[in-house]
Design a protein around this motif. Structure first.
Motif, PDB file in Angstrom:
ATOM      1  N   LEU A   1       9.139   6.646 -21.600  1.00  0.00           N
ATOM      2  CA  LEU A   1       7.849   6.326 -21.733  1.00  0.00           C
ATOM      3  C   LEU A   1       7.380   4.981 -20.769  1.00  0.00           C
ATOM      4  CD1 LEU A   1       7.205   6.759 -25.702  1.00  0.00           C
ATOM      5  CD2 LEU A   1       6.516   8.071 -23.738  1.00  0.00           C
ATOM      6  N   VAL A   2       8.226   4.249 -20.589  1.00  0.00           N
ATOM      7  CA  VAL A   2       8.013   2.875 -19.682  1.00  0.00           C
ATOM      8  C   VAL A   2       8.074   3.490 -18.329  1.00  0.00           C
ATOM      9  CG1 VAL A   2       9.279   0.857 -18.716  1.00  0.00           C
ATOM     10  CG2 VAL A   2       9.361   1.244 -21.144  1.00  0.00           C
ATOM     11  N   VAL A   3       8.912   4.551 -17.931  1.00  0.00           N
ATOM     12  CA  VAL A   3       8.695   5.116 -16.574  1.00  0.00           C
ATOM     13  C   VAL A   3       7.398   5.721 -16.344  1.00  0.00           C
ATOM     14  CG1 VAL A   3       9.580   6.692 -15.120  1.00  0.00           C
ATOM     15  CG2 VAL A   3      11.191   5.187 -16.154  1.00  0.00           C
ATOM     16  N   MET A   4       7.104   6.375 -17.432  1.00  0.00           N
ATOM     17  CA  MET A   4       5.632   7.352 -17.207  1.00  0.00           C
ATOM     18  C   MET A   4       4.543   6.228 -17.083  1.00  0.00           C
ATOM     19  SD  MET A   4       4.328  10.255 -17.097  1.00  0.00           S
ATOM     20  CE  MET A   4       2.736  10.830 -17.278  1.00  0.00           C
ATOM     21  N   ALA A   5       4.397   5.085 -18.079  1.00  0.00           N
ATOM     22  CA  ALA A   5       3.458   3.972 -17.968  1.00  0.00           C
ATOM     23  C   ALA A   5       3.331   3.426 -16.689  1.00  0.00           C
ATOM     24  CB  ALA A   5       3.625   3.159 -19.186  1.00  0.00           C
ATOM     25  N   GLU A   6       4.753   2.987 -16.105  1.00  0.00           N
ATOM     26  CA  GLU A   6       4.724   2.240 -14.669  1.00  0.00           C
ATOM     27  C   GLU A   6       4.206   3.241 -13.418  1.00  0.00           C
ATOM     28  OE1 GLU A   6       6.037  -0.512 -11.881  1.00  0.00           O
ATOM     29  OE2 GLU A   6       5.400  -0.681 -13.882  1.00  0.00           O
ATOM     30  N   LEU A   7       4.576   4.426 -13.589  1.00  0.00           N
ATOM     31  CA  LEU A   7       4.430   5.417 -12.510  1.00  0.00           C
ATOM     32  C   LEU A   7       2.612   5.526 -12.339  1.00  0.00           C
ATOM     33  CD1 LEU A   7       4.951   7.271 -10.445  1.00  0.00           C
ATOM     34  CD2 LEU A   7       5.486   9.001 -12.172  1.00  0.00           C
ATOM     35  N   THR A   8       2.063   5.726 -13.674  1.00  0.00           N
ATOM     36  CA  THR A   8       0.657   5.938 -14.013  1.00  0.00           C
ATOM     37  C   THR A   8      -0.179   4.587 -13.523  1.00  0.00           C
ATOM     38  OG1 THR A   8       1.126   7.376 -15.791  1.00  0.00           O
ATOM     39  CG2 THR A   8      -0.828   6.888 -15.421  1.00  0.00           C
ATOM     40  N   VAL A   9       0.351   3.524 -13.735  1.00  0.00           N
ATOM     41  CA  VAL A   9      -0.287   2.278 -13.605  1.00  0.00           C
ATOM     42  C   VAL A   9      -0.255   2.251 -11.964  1.00  0.00           C
ATOM     43  CG1 VAL A   9      -0.478  -0.301 -13.697  1.00  0.00           C
ATOM     44  CG2 VAL A   9      -0.314   1.176 -15.769  1.00  0.00           C
ATOM     45  N   ARG A  10       0.996   2.221 -11.322  1.00  0.00           N
ATOM     46  CA  ARG A  10       0.933   2.182  -9.799  1.00  0.00           C
ATOM     47  C   ARG A  10       0.056   3.169  -9.049  1.00  0.00           C
ATOM     48  NH1 ARG A  10       6.947   0.241  -7.497  1.00  0.00           N
ATOM     49  NH2 ARG A  10       7.403  -1.063  -9.131  1.00  0.00           N
TER      50      ARG A  10
ATOM     51  N   ALA B   1      -2.520   4.408 -10.241  1.00  0.00           N
ATOM     52  CA  ALA B   1      -3.815   4.163 -10.324  1.00  0.00           C
ATOM     53  C   ALA B   1      -4.452   2.999  -9.523  1.00  0.00           C
ATOM     54  CB  ALA B   1      -4.141   3.669 -11.964  1.00  0.00           C
ATOM     55  N   TRP B   2      -3.348   2.011  -9.100  1.00  0.00           N
ATOM     56  CA  TRP B   2      -3.670   0.916  -8.542  1.00  0.00           C
ATOM     57  C   TRP B   2      -3.929   1.363  -7.011  1.00  0.00           C
ATOM     58  CZ3 TRP B   2      -4.831  -4.210  -8.510  1.00  0.00           C
ATOM     59  CH2 TRP B   2      -4.647  -4.763  -9.469  1.00  0.00           C
ATOM     60  N   GLU B   3      -3.355   2.490  -6.509  1.00  0.00           N
ATOM     61  CA  GLU B   3      -3.618   3.032  -5.279  1.00  0.00           C
ATOM     62  C   GLU B   3      -4.559   3.851  -4.834  1.00  0.00           C
ATOM     63  OE1 GLU B   3       0.075   5.094  -4.767  1.00  0.00           O
ATOM     64  OE2 GLU B   3       1.475   3.323  -4.694  1.00  0.00           O
ATOM     65  N   SER B   4      -5.491   4.209  -6.111  1.00  0.00           N
ATOM     66  CA  SER B   4      -6.375   5.038  -6.112  1.00  0.00           C
ATOM     67  C   SER B   4      -7.844   4.546  -5.923  1.00  0.00           C
ATOM     68  CB  SER B   4      -6.620   5.744  -7.497  1.00  0.00           C
ATOM     69  OG  SER B   4      -7.563   6.554  -7.820  1.00  0.00           O
ATOM     70  N   PRO B   5      -8.892   5.071  -5.304  1.00  0.00           N
ATOM     71  CA  PRO B   5     -10.141   4.334  -4.919  1.00  0.00           C
ATOM     72  C   PRO B   5     -10.799   4.254  -6.347  1.00  0.00           C
ATOM     73  CG  PRO B   5      -9.737   6.207  -3.546  1.00  0.00           C
ATOM     74  CD  PRO B   5      -8.880   6.490  -4.320  1.00  0.00           C
TER      75      PRO B   5
ATOM     76  N   ALA C   1      -4.091  -5.555 -16.800  1.00  0.00           N
ATOM     77  CA  ALA C   1      -5.158  -6.381 -17.191  1.00  0.00           C
ATOM     78  C   ALA C   1      -5.692  -6.859 -15.821  1.00  0.00           C
ATOM     79  CB  ALA C   1      -4.637  -7.578 -18.084  1.00  0.00           C
ATOM     80  N   ARG C   2      -4.851  -7.448 -14.910  1.00  0.00           N
ATOM     81  CA  ARG C   2      -5.462  -7.545 -13.580  1.00  0.00           C
ATOM     82  C   ARG C   2      -6.340  -6.545 -12.912  1.00  0.00           C
ATOM     83  NH1 ARG C   2      -2.829  -7.633  -8.842  1.00  0.00           N
ATOM     84  NH2 ARG C   2      -0.843  -6.955  -9.888  1.00  0.00           N
ATOM     85  N   GLY C   3      -5.904  -5.337 -13.218  1.00  0.00           N
ATOM     86  CA  GLY C   3      -6.653  -4.192 -12.592  1.00  0.00           C
ATOM     87  C   GLY C   3      -8.119  -3.878 -13.089  1.00  0.00           C
ATOM     88  N   THR C   4      -8.035  -4.148 -14.243  1.00  0.00           N
ATOM     89  CA  THR C   4      -9.258  -3.782 -15.292  1.00  0.00           C
ATOM     90  C   THR C   4     -10.023  -4.991 -15.597  1.00  0.00           C
ATOM     91  OG1 THR C   4      -7.682  -4.114 -17.273  1.00  0.00           O
ATOM     92  CG2 THR C   4      -8.148  -1.769 -16.484  1.00  0.00           C
ATOM     93  N   HIS C   5     -10.068  -6.026 -14.652  1.00  0.00           N
ATOM     94  CA  HIS C   5     -10.879  -7.431 -14.957  1.00  0.00           C
ATOM     95  C   HIS C   5     -10.846  -7.915 -16.203  1.00  0.00           C
ATOM     96  CE1 HIS C   5     -12.021  -5.869 -11.164  1.00  0.00           C
ATOM     97  NE2 HIS C   5     -12.378  -4.859 -11.415  1.00  0.00           N
TER      98      HIS C   5
END
Length: 254
Positions: free
Chosen positions: A18-27, A29-33, A67-71
């Motif tokens: 679950l940690v790997v899934m969360a990390e992968l999804t967040v990374r 998302a950061w790369e997405s427009p 939190a940083r990415g969602t302001h």
């Protein structure tokens, strides 16, 4: 993706999966427009990872990046920070995530960023990479432009502290590699060429993408170009007698 999907099918509640899934999804998302929207969608995955192992600080580190990415406001950041350090008060990744949030590039200032890093370094355990946190604050300061004399002194102190931390680890140790890559850049930017070259020697084969991706899409090429250019710079500044003193019995350099 297939490997992770198979893992989750075999053990759907596994905290590590679950940690790997969360990390992968967040990374991703950061790369997405559509970064903010995709990050908001990843919130439940972070919650699931945190609930699966309440002792683990890593989901809370991911939450700080989220939190940083969602302001998220400072109050939300402080709540997440409290949860993270309650689980691991000296966790390096947690401190890096907090430092980024507090940087001038995001929701803080250079002063706030440096204050946080220096206090964390002072409180850190001997030899901990957290002691090198001020050199990250120094890097963000350098990216903003030419520092004032007061800022330059602070940057040099941060570099000195990171040099001491680096010296505690063996050459080519992968654990401090990112700190050494960052330190090499900061020393180079401050004109401390011989010390920067020593960090490249200690790095060995462990070039890291950060900080070189801040300047190019080819981080390895940038790393190699910088290292080779620095070797030439140091060699050209070394007196001929000093070079001769390093020759071995057969006239080769030692």
């Amino acid at each position: 993706d297939e490997w992770l999907a198979a893992w989750l099918r075999a053990a759907p509640g596994d905290p590590d999966a679950l940690v790997v899934m969360a990390e992968l999804t967040v990374r991703r998302a950061w790369e997405s427009p559509a970064r903010a929207e995709r990050l908001r969608e990843s919130g439940p995955l972070i919650d699931a990872a945190a609930e699966a192992d309440p002792r683990d600080p890593v989901p809370w580190r991911i939450a700080l990046d989220h939190a940083r990415g969602t302001h998220a406001p400072h109050t939300a950041f402080e709540s997440l920070w409290e949860q993270a350090v309650r689980r691991a008060s000296h966790h390096y990744g947690v401190h890096v995530a907090a430092l980024l949030y507090l940087s001038a590039q995001w929701y803080g200032s250079h002063s706030e960023c440096f204050d946080f890093a220096e206090q964390a370094a002072q409180d850190a355990l001997p030899g901990s990479l957290v002691q090198a946190l001020p050199v990250r604050a120094a890097f963000t300061q350098l990216l903003s432009g030419t520092p004032t004399s007061v800022q330059a002194d602070r940057i040099d102190r941060a570099a000195d502290l990171a040099v001491a931390v680096s010296a505690r680890y063996e050459a080519a140790d992968p654990w401090p590699a990112e700190v050494r890559n960052l330190l090499a850049y900061v020393l180079l930017a401050r004109g401390r060429w011989a010390e920067a070259l020593e960090q490249f020697r200690l790095i060995g084969p462990h070039a890291t993408s950060f900080p070189w991706t801040c300047f190019t899409d080819d981080p390895l090429g940038q790393f190699l170009e910088t290292r080779d250019g620095l070797r030439i710079q140091v060699a050209s500044a070394t007196p001929l007698r000093g070079r001769a003193d390093r020759r071995g019995a057969r006239g080769h350099y030692a």
